[in-house]
Design a protein around this motif. Structure first.
Motif, PDB file in Angstrom:
ATOM      1  N   ILE A  54       0.801  -1.176  -0.098  1.00 46.23           N
ATOM      2  CA  ILE A  54      -0.006  -0.034  -0.154  1.00 46.23           C
ATOM      3  C   ILE A  54       0.968   1.119  -0.136  1.00 46.23           C
ATOM      4  N   GLU A  55       1.844   1.236   0.969  1.00 42.05           N
ATOM      5  CA  GLU A  55       2.771   2.536   0.947  1.00 42.05           C
ATOM      6  C   GLU A  55       3.457   2.777  -0.303  1.00 42.05           C
ATOM      7  N   THR A  56       3.968   1.757  -0.920  1.00 37.31           N
ATOM      8  CA  THR A  56       4.597   1.705  -2.196  1.00 37.31           C
ATOM      9  C   THR A  56       3.861   2.238  -3.408  1.00 37.31           C
ATOM     10  N   LEU A  57       2.364   1.836  -3.232  1.00 38.91           N
ATOM     11  CA  LEU A  57       1.593   2.298  -4.323  1.00 38.91           C
ATOM     12  C   LEU A  57       1.525   4.155  -4.024  1.00 38.91           C
ATOM     13  N   ILE A  58       1.069   4.490  -2.883  1.00 36.44           N
ATOM     14  CA  ILE A  58       1.268   5.792  -2.596  1.00 36.44           C
ATOM     15  C   ILE A  58       2.464   6.587  -2.642  1.00 36.44           C
ATOM     16  N   ALA A  59       3.777   5.966  -2.341  1.00 37.60           N
ATOM     17  CA  ALA A  59       4.844   6.607  -2.667  1.00 37.60           C
ATOM     18  C   ALA A  59       5.130   6.872  -4.261  1.00 37.60           C
ATOM     19  N   THR A  60       4.772   5.883  -4.812  1.00 40.05           N
ATOM     20  CA  THR A  60       5.157   6.127  -6.278  1.00 40.05           C
ATOM     21  C   THR A  60       4.119   6.832  -7.131  1.00 40.05           C
ATOM     22  N   ASN A  61       2.873   6.994  -6.520  1.00 39.28           N
ATOM     23  CA  ASN A  61       1.839   7.520  -7.194  1.00 39.28           C
ATOM     24  C   ASN A  61       1.351   6.892  -8.345  1.00 39.28           C
ATOM     25  N   THR A  62       1.275   5.561  -8.010  1.00 37.23           N
ATOM     26  CA  THR A  62       0.910   4.737  -9.325  1.00 37.23           C
ATOM     27  C   THR A  62      -0.599   4.749  -9.439  1.00 37.23           C
ATOM     28  N   ALA A  63      -0.947   4.907 -10.866  1.00 38.20           N
ATOM     29  CA  ALA A  63      -2.248   4.974 -11.399  1.00 38.20           C
ATOM     30  C   ALA A  63      -2.936   3.835 -10.829  1.00 38.20           C
ATOM     31  N   ASN A  64      -4.312   4.288 -10.528  1.00 42.18           N
ATOM     32  CA  ASN A  64      -5.414   3.198 -10.328  1.00 42.18           C
ATOM     33  C   ASN A  64      -5.402   2.274 -11.476  1.00 42.18           C
ATOM     34  N   SER A  65      -5.291   2.488 -12.645  1.00 40.91           N
ATOM     35  CA  SER A  65      -5.460   1.369 -13.660  1.00 40.91           C
ATOM     36  C   SER A  65      -4.424   0.321 -13.767  1.00 40.91           C
ATOM     37  N   SER A  66      -3.270   0.754 -12.973  1.00 42.27           N
ATOM     38  CA  SER A  66      -2.218  -0.385 -13.180  1.00 42.27           C
ATOM     39  C   SER A  66      -2.153  -1.114 -11.607  1.00 42.27           C
ATOM     40  N   SER A  67      -2.695  -0.521 -10.787  1.00 41.89           N
ATOM     41  CA  SER A  67      -2.619  -1.171  -9.478  1.00 41.89           C
ATOM     42  C   SER A  67      -3.252  -2.173  -9.168  1.00 41.89           C
ATOM     43  N   GLN A  68      -4.406  -2.817  -9.824  1.00 43.22           N
ATOM     44  CA  GLN A  68      -4.897  -3.861  -9.272  1.00 43.22           C
ATOM     45  C   GLN A  68      -4.105  -5.280 -10.011  1.00 43.22           C
ATOM     46  N   ARG A  69      -3.442  -5.100 -11.278  1.00 45.17           N
ATOM     47  CA  ARG A  69      -2.734  -6.045 -11.766  1.00 45.17           C
ATOM     48  C   ARG A  69      -1.314  -6.215 -10.854  1.00 45.17           C
ATOM     49  N   LEU A  70      -0.754  -5.188 -10.370  1.00 44.45           N
ATOM     50  CA  LEU A  70       0.291  -5.251  -9.512  1.00 44.45           C
ATOM     51  C   LEU A  70      -0.050  -5.955  -8.144  1.00 44.45           C
ATOM     52  N   GLY A  71      -1.270  -5.620  -7.450  1.00 45.36           N
ATOM     53  CA  GLY A  71      -1.634  -5.972  -6.241  1.00 45.36           C
ATOM     54  C   GLY A  71      -1.871  -7.681  -6.445  1.00 45.36           C
ATOM     55  N   ALA A  72      -2.408  -8.137  -7.540  1.00 43.82           N
ATOM     56  CA  ALA A  72      -2.626  -9.645  -7.964  1.00 43.82           C
ATOM     57  C   ALA A  72      -1.282 -10.141  -8.021  1.00 43.82           C
ATOM     58  N   ILE A  73      -0.333  -9.513  -8.476  1.00 43.87           N
ATOM     59  CA  ILE A  73       0.982 -10.430  -8.824  1.00 43.87           C
ATOM     60  C   ILE A  73       1.588 -10.481  -7.342  1.00 43.87           C
TER      61      ILE A  73
END
Length: 446
Positions: A54-73
């Motif tokens: 979670i903190e990594t998504l926030i720190a990198t300002n990762t787009a919502n559209s990329s985040s679900q795939r990343l979380g599943a991996i």
């Protein structure tokens, strides 16, 4: 059921009732959950590394559209690493045994070390700019294990080796899933009702999602919703006038609270729902094993929902006969739609900037439906959790369905979606979550 009729119009505005009336059976309720012995001295590494994600998504300002795939991996790697040693459930991707029935995880491997190594390996590969911070977390997390079993560290080392092996296998699998391939820009069309980019955008964003291989569901068309409401339908007129009144930047019929919630829920859905799941797993004292499955089902269901929704956006957006244009386009060009009840307003602007992809179906509401269905089924309705979005006051909820409803209504309050689209999309996420739970990570092992 006609999903379009899940829309309810009230005298003072519109409320989208896309939430399920009751929790569905996604496993045992919290009352029957296995209680862990997690303390500060014995942390739950699954939750620890989910928080780091979670903190990594926030720190990198990762787009919502990329985040679900990343979380599943990340959570496929964590799940299969832990489960390969525990062997309580069927794996997502990395098998527990080889073709001869021989156990693949080394005997005596530490489950906790495997989780740490799998999460770290996956996250460093997916977020290379965060390697230094992730390495610090990795060292601290391993140090907290002591020698993990009193065997001179052999259990820990075996766990590290297994977790690393599993994560690398998952990363290799998903490297060829279609997300990062090159696709011709998609610009929709100029037919009345058809989606077209809104300046300054020039093409559909995150188009690769439409062609990404799912994690669990059979295909990205398995749960594709039917076509959107027709331009000449009463539902379209209701949709148009509801978002025109509620979603406009100024002069709206929104309440002050609704005006605050619209941009809040524009935030990253993976951040929001992983925050909720992490807090609720801790509050309900879920074991590592139960936390592992909860977070894996959550993130895989959200990923497969995202692929399904983007595939449908791309499919219907290419059809000049389907209504996929955004409210901003529809309202400013309403003099071309041939409908007397939809008056144009060339100066109309939405509260929240319109994303660059077809309006139907809707991403955030589908993700809300998937995530809330997972949490409701596993933990029950009455739960307290706090969500944060960068630059916005936090929001505390005492019920999962209220968060789901706010997140869904926010798409209308923000002027990005029509109410009937929100209802249909939430139902897609709901159905995918049920499927993932019922067909993956099942009790029993080879």
């Amino acid at each position: 059921m006609n999903l379009h009729r899940r829309l309810v119009i009230a005298a003072t505005g519109i409320a989208v009732f896309a939430a399920a009336a009751a929790a569905i059976a996604l496993g045992s309720p919290a009352a029957g959950a296995k209680v862990s012995q997690t303390t500060e001295q014995h942390p739950n590494q699954v939750l620890e590394w989910n928080q780091i994600f979670i903190e990594t998504l926030i720190a990198t300002n990762t787009a919502n559209s990329s985040s679900q795939r990343l979380g599943a991996i990340v959570h496929t790697a964590i799940f299969d690493a832990f489960n390969g040693i525990e062997r309580r459930y069927t794996p997502i991707f990395v098998q527990n045994v080889d073709g001869n029935g021989k156990r693949l995880a080394p005997p005596g491997a530490s489950r906790r070390a495997a989780v740490i190594a799998a999460a770290y390996t996956a996250l460093v590969a997916l977020f290379p700019s965060r390697e230094a911070q992730l390495s610090d977390s990795y060292a601290a997390s391993l140090a907290a294990l002591s020698d993990d079993g009193g065997d001179g560290g052999r259990s820990r080392e075996r766990g590290i080796a297994w977790g690393t092996q599993v994560a690398r296998a998952v990363l290799a699998w998903r490297a060829a899933d279609g997300f990062s391939a090159s696709y011709p820009p998609f610009t929709g069309g100029t037919a009345v009702g058809q989606w077209r980019p809104i300046a300054p955008a020039t093409a559909m964003s995150a188009q690769g999602l439409a062609f990404t291989t799912p994690f669990v569901i059979e295909s990205n068309t398995q749960f594709r919703p039917g076509p959107p409401r027709a331009l000449a339908s009463a539902t379209y007129t209701e949709d148009f006038n509801a978002v025109k009144a509620l979603g406009r930047r100024t002069g709206s019929t929104r309440t002050e609270a609704q005006t605050e919630l619209a941009p809040f829920w524009e935030g990253n859905a993976s951040v929001h729902w992983n925050q909720a799941a992490n807090q609720l797993a801790r509050a309900n004292h879920l074991s590592r094993s139960d936390s592992n499955r909860l977070l894996a089902v959550l993130n895989v269901a959200m990923a497969d929902t995202a692929f399904t929704i983007w595939s449908a956006k791309r499919h219907y957006g290419a059809n000049s006969a389907e209504v996929t244009w955004r409210p901003l386009t529809a309202i400013t060009l309403a003099d071309t739609d041939g409908i007397a009840e939809t008056a144009p307003d060339p100066d109309w602007l939405p509260l929240v900037a319109t994303p660059s992809h077809p309006e139907y179906p809707a991403g955030h509401p589908a993700l809300n439906g998937a995530a809330a269905t997972v949490l409701l089924g596993r933990l029950g309705e009455v739960q307290t959790f706090t969500l944060t979005t960068s630059g916005r006051p936090s929001q505390t909820y005492t019920g999962i369905s209220q968060a789901r409803a706010d997140g869904n209504n926010a798409r209308v309050w923000g002027g990005m979606h029509y109410p009937s689209t929100v209802a249909v999309s939430d139902a897609v996420g709901d159905a995918i979550a049920e499927y993932v739970n019922a067909n993956s990570m099942q009790r029993g092992h080879p």
